[in-house]
Every structure is written in structure tokens, then in C-alpha cells.
Design a protein around this motif. Structure first.
Motif, PDB file in Angstrom:
ATOM      1  N   ASN A  22       0.800  -1.219   0.000  1.00 50.97           N
ATOM      2  CA  ASN A  22       0.000   0.000   0.000  1.00 50.97           C
ATOM      3  C   ASN A  22       0.834   1.270   0.000  1.00 50.97           C
ATOM      4  O   ASN A  22       0.292   2.362  -0.168  1.00 50.97           O
ATOM      5  CB  ASN A  22      -0.914   0.021   1.225  1.00 50.97           C
ATOM      6  N   TYR A  23       2.100   1.099   0.226  1.00 50.47           N
ATOM      7  CA  TYR A  23       2.959   2.265   0.372  1.00 50.47           C
ATOM      8  C   TYR A  23       3.207   2.938  -0.970  1.00 50.47           C
ATOM      9  O   TYR A  23       3.667   2.307  -1.910  1.00 50.47           O
ATOM     10  CB  TYR A  23       4.281   1.855   1.013  1.00 50.47           C
ATOM     11  N   GLY A  24       2.911   4.205  -1.049  1.00 47.86           N
ATOM     12  CA  GLY A  24       3.071   4.932  -2.296  1.00 47.86           C
ATOM     13  C   GLY A  24       4.469   5.464  -2.521  1.00 47.86           C
ATOM     14  O   GLY A  24       4.807   5.908  -3.605  1.00 47.86           O
ATOM     15  N   GLY A  25       5.285   5.400  -1.492  1.00 48.09           N
ATOM     16  CA  GLY A  25       6.609   6.003  -1.574  1.00 48.09           C
ATOM     17  C   GLY A  25       7.582   5.301  -2.502  1.00 48.09           C
ATOM     18  O   GLY A  25       8.622   5.835  -2.850  1.00 48.09           O
ATOM     19  N   PHE A  26       7.247   4.098  -2.909  1.00 50.94           N
ATOM     20  CA  PHE A  26       8.166   3.368  -3.771  1.00 50.94           C
ATOM     21  C   PHE A  26       8.096   3.855  -5.206  1.00 50.94           C
ATOM     22  O   PHE A  26       9.121   4.075  -5.854  1.00 50.94           O
ATOM     23  CB  PHE A  26       7.849   1.871  -3.727  1.00 50.94           C
ATOM     24  N   ALA A  27       6.870   4.022  -5.665  1.00 51.13           N
ATOM     25  CA  ALA A  27       6.678   4.422  -7.061  1.00 51.13           C
ATOM     26  C   ALA A  27       7.421   5.719  -7.365  1.00 51.13           C
ATOM     27  O   ALA A  27       8.010   5.866  -8.438  1.00 51.13           O
ATOM     28  CB  ALA A  27       5.195   4.582  -7.349  1.00 51.13           C
ATOM     29  N   SER A  28       7.432   6.627  -6.406  1.00 56.27           N
ATOM     30  CA  SER A  28       8.050   7.918  -6.655  1.00 56.27           C
ATOM     31  C   SER A  28       9.565   7.824  -6.753  1.00 56.27           C
ATOM     32  O   SER A  28      10.223   8.764  -7.170  1.00 56.27           O
ATOM     33  CB  SER A  28       7.660   8.901  -5.557  1.00 56.27           C
ATOM     34  N   ARG A  29      10.127   6.724  -6.373  1.00 54.15           N
ATOM     35  CA  ARG A  29      11.585   6.556  -6.474  1.00 54.15           C
ATOM     36  C   ARG A  29      11.971   5.602  -7.594  1.00 54.15           C
ATOM     37  O   ARG A  29      13.090   5.109  -7.631  1.00 54.15           O
ATOM     38  CB  ARG A  29      12.144   6.014  -5.152  1.00 54.15           C
ATOM     39  N   GLY A  30      11.018   5.273  -8.429  1.00 55.63           N
ATOM     40  CA  GLY A  30      11.352   4.443  -9.571  1.00 55.63           C
ATOM     41  C   GLY A  30      11.112   2.958  -9.380  1.00 55.63           C
ATOM     42  O   GLY A  30      11.560   2.141 -10.187  1.00 55.63           O
ATOM     43  N   PHE A  31      10.406   2.609  -8.318  1.00 57.68           N
ATOM     44  CA  PHE A  31      10.125   1.196  -8.095  1.00 57.68           C
ATOM     45  C   PHE A  31       8.666   0.893  -8.402  1.00 57.68           C
ATOM     46  O   PHE A  31       7.770   1.669  -8.076  1.00 57.68           O
ATOM     47  CB  PHE A  31      10.454   0.813  -6.656  1.00 57.68           C
ATOM     48  N   ARG A  32       8.447  -0.233  -9.025  1.00 56.92           N
ATOM     49  CA  ARG A  32       7.102  -0.629  -9.378  1.00 56.92           C
ATOM     50  C   ARG A  32       6.838  -2.022  -8.798  1.00 56.92           C
ATOM     51  O   ARG A  32       7.609  -2.949  -9.015  1.00 56.92           O
ATOM     52  CB  ARG A  32       6.965  -0.675 -10.900  1.00 56.92           C
ATOM     53  N   VAL A  33       5.783  -2.117  -8.016  1.00 54.84           N
ATOM     54  CA  VAL A  33       5.437  -3.416  -7.456  1.00 54.84           C
ATOM     55  C   VAL A  33       4.826  -4.255  -8.562  1.00 54.84           C
ATOM     56  O   VAL A  33       3.698  -4.018  -8.990  1.00 54.84           O
ATOM     57  CB  VAL A  33       4.463  -3.283  -6.276  1.00 54.84           C
ATOM     58  N   ALA A  34       5.599  -5.233  -9.017  1.00 55.74           N
ATOM     59  CA  ALA A  34       5.171  -6.026 -10.167  1.00 55.74           C
ATOM     60  C   ALA A  34       4.220  -7.137  -9.752  1.00 55.74           C
ATOM     61  O   ALA A  34       3.353  -7.537 -10.523  1.00 55.74           O
ATOM     62  CB  ALA A  34       6.389  -6.622 -10.868  1.00 55.74           C
ATOM     63  N   ALA A  35       4.373  -7.620  -8.513  1.00 59.13           N
ATOM     64  CA  ALA A  35       3.500  -8.711  -8.072  1.00 59.13           C
ATOM     65  C   ALA A  35       3.551  -8.883  -6.564  1.00 59.13           C
ATOM     66  O   ALA A  35       4.556  -8.574  -5.918  1.00 59.13           O
ATOM     67  CB  ALA A  35       3.904 -10.017  -8.757  1.00 59.13           C
ATOM     68  N   LEU A  36       2.446  -9.379  -6.026  1.00 58.77           N
ATOM     69  CA  LEU A  36       2.360  -9.732  -4.610  1.00 58.77           C
ATOM     70  C   LEU A  36       2.191 -11.244  -4.531  1.00 58.77           C
ATOM     71  O   LEU A  36       1.324 -11.810  -5.199  1.00 58.77           O
ATOM     72  CB  LEU A  36       1.153  -9.040  -3.964  1.00 58.77           C
ATOM     73  N   ILE A  37       3.026 -11.871  -3.744  1.00 60.59           N
ATOM     74  CA  ILE A  37       3.034 -13.334  -3.722  1.00 60.59           C
ATOM     75  C   ILE A  37       2.871 -13.841  -2.291  1.00 60.59           C
ATOM     76  O   ILE A  37       3.534 -13.355  -1.376  1.00 60.59           O
ATOM     77  CB  ILE A  37       4.357 -13.878  -4.308  1.00 60.59           C
ATOM     78  N   ASP A  38       1.992 -14.829  -2.111  1.00 57.81           N
ATOM     79  CA  ASP A  38       1.791 -15.406  -0.788  1.00 57.81           C
ATOM     80  C   ASP A  38       1.516 -16.899  -0.927  1.00 57.81           C
ATOM     81  O   ASP A  38       1.020 -17.374  -1.947  1.00 57.81           O
ATOM     82  CB  ASP A  38       0.625 -14.713  -0.069  1.00 57.81           C
ATOM     83  N   ALA A  39       1.873 -17.615   0.126  1.00 55.77           N
ATOM     84  CA  ALA A  39       1.705 -19.067   0.102  1.00 55.77           C
ATOM     85  C   ALA A  39       0.291 -19.489   0.506  1.00 55.77           C
ATOM     86  O   ALA A  39      -0.124 -20.622   0.242  1.00 55.77           O
ATOM     87  CB  ALA A  39       2.727 -19.723   1.038  1.00 55.77           C
ATOM     88  N   ASP A  40      -0.427 -18.617   1.128  1.00 56.46           N
ATOM     89  CA  ASP A  40      -1.765 -18.950   1.616  1.00 56.46           C
ATOM     90  C   ASP A  40      -2.758 -19.012   0.448  1.00 56.46           C
ATOM     91  O   ASP A  40      -3.003 -17.995  -0.198  1.00 56.46           O
ATOM     92  CB  ASP A  40      -2.189 -17.870   2.625  1.00 56.46           C
ATOM     93  N   PRO A  41      -3.315 -20.190   0.191  1.00 53.59           N
ATOM     94  CA  PRO A  41      -4.263 -20.338  -0.931  1.00 53.59           C
ATOM     95  C   PRO A  41      -5.456 -19.409  -0.768  1.00 53.59           C
ATOM     96  O   PRO A  41      -6.039 -18.943  -1.760  1.00 53.59           O
ATOM     97  CB  PRO A  41      -4.705 -21.799  -0.839  1.00 53.59           C
TER      98      PRO A  41
END
Ligand SMILES: NC(=O)c1ccc[n+]([C@@H]2O[C@H](COP(=O)([O-])OP(=O)(O)OC[C@H]3O[C@@H](n4cnc5c(N)ncnc54)[C@H](O)[C@@H]3O)[C@@H](O)[C@H]2O)c1
Ligand SMILES: NC(=O)c1ccc[n+]([C@@H]2O[C@H](COP(=O)([O-])OP(=O)(O)OC[C@H]3O[C@@H](n4cnc5c(N)ncnc54)[C@H](O)[C@@H]3O)[C@@H](O)[C@H]2O)c1
Lengths: 213, 213
Positions: free
Chosen positions: B72-91
Motif C-alpha cells: 500500500n505504500y506509495g513512496g516506492f513508485a516515486s523513487r522508480g520502483f514498481r510493485v510487479a506482483a504480490l506473492i503469498d503461500a496462503d491459498p
DNA sequence: CCATCTTTGTGCACGCGTTCACAAAGGCAT
DNA sequence: ATGCCTTTGTGAACGCGTGCACAAAGATGG
């Protein structure tokens, strides 16, 4: 009596054994020559010196995504930290339980700090509110602050601030990543002692607050 | 043309102006004598050197309290990072939207990494799963890892790991806090260069992994 | 009780990063 | 065009932390 030698500890920690011994000597740690350090005694001494034998009440200010995650984190209690209160400015959050504890309103911030003898505060508010929250915390008696907001806090002498900036963590990784990719093409470019490894902090420390967000 | 002098920047960042100039010189940064540095050009040069002009896709593994907050953190995008995927083991989490993005199952981890050309991974799983997740990430092509789990990850050469340990942050504050409290009573005790300021990381770095949790 | 072996505690030297200090460079006003 | 003033870029000195190397201490076995 179970013991460890400085050599063993150094190997495990990946450091030089002489440095480790010298560090221990500052604590007045007594090893036994020819034998090593008494494990139990050593752990106790280090724990005490590090302040782990005390119970440190902390408050978390700003119970949003991050603040709530911190409140739910169990890893603090095991190191001697106790979340004494959760504080937020949103009236809608007041009284609402987070991690089994009711969120309290910022109006009561000063009273909460004093009643609980809190000296360590965690700031997880938006950047815009951080400095103001910081000042209230300090005025109320807090002398150590862990800041997650992407702002440089200014505090009076005697107050410690540590800043956790996750974007910078990623930036450092990206920097090395770029270097890895680039060194195939451009052999030895510039940049000798730039951005070393992972020594993380200084009073302000490593990464100058020069870059815009 | 807006400019800044090394003196101004140094004051703002709280560092020595000579060091700042020397650092800039490594970047080949060109200032103008008698004037200073062209702000726009300087920002661009530093951004480029730091890899901020690129778009870095990252994956977050372990979408719990912390992972969700990061997503949920918006601070990454502004530094050039893009969350490409969220991965979890819980079905149960698979397909569920977090931060406007469906959580994907760990079964597809390798494919996700490859399809998106991800080289930076964030681990926010419980400590027990971290090493295993790490190995899968590395095998799939990730070469930089930001680790929030309280475990020391072992990785092959060429892979960078940065660890964020919030408990240690608090411990460092508590350590200084204790010192403040103690120095009234016991004037000058021991401990000279122990636990400095805030240089945060080394390859492993500061705080030896000697202490129990 | 003495010899030997292990490991600590630490003086000292090395190396590296930081800081000082200044010559050179460039702007700007006259 | 010339001189003055400001600020850069960097060689050299300083300071500090790290690592080496060894004497002293203590345990252990004969
Ligand atoms: N979420 C992350 O992973 C992450 C990562 C790095 C940094 N941060 C930083 O941490 C901070 C919090 O992030 P978040 O995602 O939890 O944001 P958020 O918006 O979810 O939460 C902020 C909370 O602070 C409260 N707040 C606002 N003003 C306040 C005040 N004056 N006093 C007390 N509480 C106040 C709000 O009511 C809200 O509950 C931000 O500064 C953000 O940049 C977050
Ligand atoms: N919450 C915090 O503020 C905080 C602070 C410091 C450190 N940490 C650390 O961060 C990690 C996550 O903390 P959390 O509070 O979000 O925990 P959490 O239990 O809320 O979330 C963990 C998530 O990881 C997922 N998971 C478990 N095994 C997995 C695997 N093999 N592959 C992929 N996903 C897997 C779980 O399904 C769950 O969604 C923990 O290691 C914790 O110690 C958390």
C-alpha cells in the motif's frame, strides 16, 4: 560450564576475533584465558549493557498501514519492548482495537507518555505530520524516536532519532543492481568508495537528504 | 540557472562540504567554480548514477501485516520502483486484491519473476519461510533481496541482501537511552566506541548475530 | 609443583575515510 | 581586458577503527 572462544564467536558472526575480544574488553567482560567466555555470563553481560534486561515502554503514533503492522508485530516483546499505547489523530480510530489494544487519540498524547514513563516513540504518520508529532513527543519527555516517515526530523540535543527509509533500502539495492548490469559493458568506470555495504546509520548518516522524493 | 554550492548542500545534509565535493567528483559531476552546481543537471546525474532513472520491478513475498503495508505504500513508485506482483503461500489469499492488485500464489513465483524481469525481491514472510523463499527467488533470477524477516539469509555470491530489523533499531535507541539515564549516576563508565551512530549496514555489518532473540 | 598448551587482553602498526587547505578556474564588475 | 571574488577539485595530513602479533594468565596433565 559451557564456554565459547572468541575465535568461535568471530567465525559465527563473520568478524575478526581480535575485534570481538577488544569489544568485549570494553564491557569489562571477563573471559578465562585458555578456556574462553562463559556463555551464560557473557549473554547476561551483553544483555545488560545493551539494555535488554529492562522493559522499555514504547508508543506508536500513526496507526495506519504501517503502524498497525508494527502494533501486530510480536518481535518487539521478545527483545524487551512493550507497546504501551497506540496513538492516532483520526477520531474514527479512537477506541478501535488494533492488536488487542484500543487506539487512543492524539489529544491524550502527553498524558499517555507521562503516565507510562515512555522514553521511546515510533512515528508512523504521514510525512507532513511527522515533525509536529515529533515535537509533541519530545515536549512530553520522549528522548528517542524511530521515524518511518520520509522526513528529516529536527530535534533538540539529547534526543536520538533513527530513520528507517525503505525507499532508500531499495535504492541501494538498485544501485548495486545497476552496477552488476553495467560492469559487463563498461569495465571499470568511476565510483570508488561510493555507497558501500550495509553499515546503516549515522546521527543522520549515510545518504544525504539531497535527493527529492 | 538555479545553482547550489557545495557549502549549502553540505549544511543542509549535515556533512562536510569537502567530502561532498569529493563524492561528486567521483560521479564526474561538473560544478562551475565561483558559482556552484547546476541543480537540475546535478539531480539528473545523481539520479542516473543511483539508478533512479530506470524502472525497477519488484515483487513482495508474504502479504501479511507488513507485506500488505508495503504494498500500500506509495513512496516506492516515486523513487522508480514498481510493485510487479504480490506473492503469498496462503491459498486463501490467492486472487484477493491488496492495494489494487491480486495476490498470486507462490506456485507461480518463478514464472512471475521471469515474465516481469524482476531482479529485486522483498521478503516479508515469517522467519521460518524466509530462507526457502530466498532460495526460490534467487533460483528464479532475483539478485537483490530486501529482507524483513529476522533471519540471516545465506545467498550465493553476486546476490545482495539488505536486512531491515526493526527490533535492532529499537535496541540501539534503548542502548543510548540507557546510557543517558546512567551517565548521571556513574560518570564515565566503560564503553568507548561501542555502538556508534546511524551507519546502518555492512555486508552483514554492525550488530553481530550473537544475541538470542 | 612444574611444564605445556590454549586463549585472552592489548600495544602497536597499518589502511582507509574524512577533513584541511590551497591552487586553479570561472564569473562578473569596472 | 584586467583584476577581484567566489567556489571547485584535489593533494596531503590527520584521526580512527581494524587487524596483527605477542606477552601474560590460567587451565590441565604429568
Ligand atoms: N506503509 C509502508 O510500508 C511504509 C513504508 C515506508 C514508509 N512509510 C511511511 O510511514 C508513514 C505511514 O505510512 P502508512 O502507509 O501507514 O500511512 P497511512 O496513511 O496508512 O497511516 C497514517 C496514519 O497516521 C495518522 N495520522 C495522521 N496525522 C497524524 C497526526 N498528526 N498524529 C497522529 N496520527 C496521525 C492517520 O490517521 C493514519 O492512521 C508514512 O509517512 C509513510 O511514508 C510507510
Ligand atoms: N509486522 C511488522 O511490523 C514487522 C516488523 C519487523 C519484522 N517483521 C517480520 O516480517 C515478517 C512478516 O511479518 P508480518 O507481521 O507481516 O507477518 P504475517 O504473519 O502477518 O504475514 C506473513 C505472511 O507470509 C505468508 N507466508 C508464509 N509462508 C510463506 C511462504 N513460504 N511463501 C510466501 N508467503 C508465505 C503468510 O501466508 C502471511 O500472509 C515476519 O518475519 C516478521 O518477523 C514484521
Amino acid at each position: 560450564m559451557p564456554t565459547v572462544s572468541s575465535e568461535e564467536l568471530a567465525a559465527a558472526a563473520g568478524v575478526n576475533s581480535a575485534k570481538l575480544r577488544k569489544d568485549f574488553s570494553y564491557l569489562g567482560s571477563y573471559g578465562t584465558r585458555g578456556v574462553g567466555y562463559d556463555v551464560e555470563y557473557l549473554v547476561y553481560q551483553i544483555s545488560r549493557e545493551l539494555g535488554l534486561t529492562q522493559d522499555w515502554p514504547v508508543v506508536i503514533v500513526g496507526i495506519g498501514n504501517l503502524g498497525a503492522a508494527l502494533a501486530n508485530y510480536g518481535g518487539f516483546a521478545s527483545r524487551g519492548f512493550r507497546v504501551a499505547a497506540l496513538i492516532d489523530a483520526d477520531p474514527a480510530m479512537a477506541g478501535k482495537p488494533v492488536a488487542g489494544m484500543p487506539v487512543q487519540h492524539t489529544d491524550d498524547l502527553e498524558k499517555i507518555i507521562e503516565d507510562n514513563g515512555v522514553s521511546i516513540g515510533v512515528i508512523a504518520t504521514p510525512a507532513g505530520a511527522a515533525q509536529q508529532v515529533c515535537e509533541r513527543l519530545v515536549a512530553a519527555g520522549v528522548t528517542s524516536i524511530l521515524n518511518f516517515a520520509p522526513t528529516v526530523l529536527s530535534v533538540p540535543d539529547g534526543v536520538d532519532v533513527r530513520k528507517v527509509d525503505l525507499s532508500i533500502e531499495l535504492q541501494i539495492l538498485a544501485f548495486h543492481e545497476q552496477r552488476k548490469a553495467g560492469e559487463d559493458l563498461a569495465a571499470d568506470d568511476v565510483v570508488p568508495p561510493v555507497a558501500a555495504k550495509q553499515p546503516r546509520k549515522g546521527p543522520d548518516g549515510d545518504v544525504p537528504a539531497v535527493m527529492p522524493a
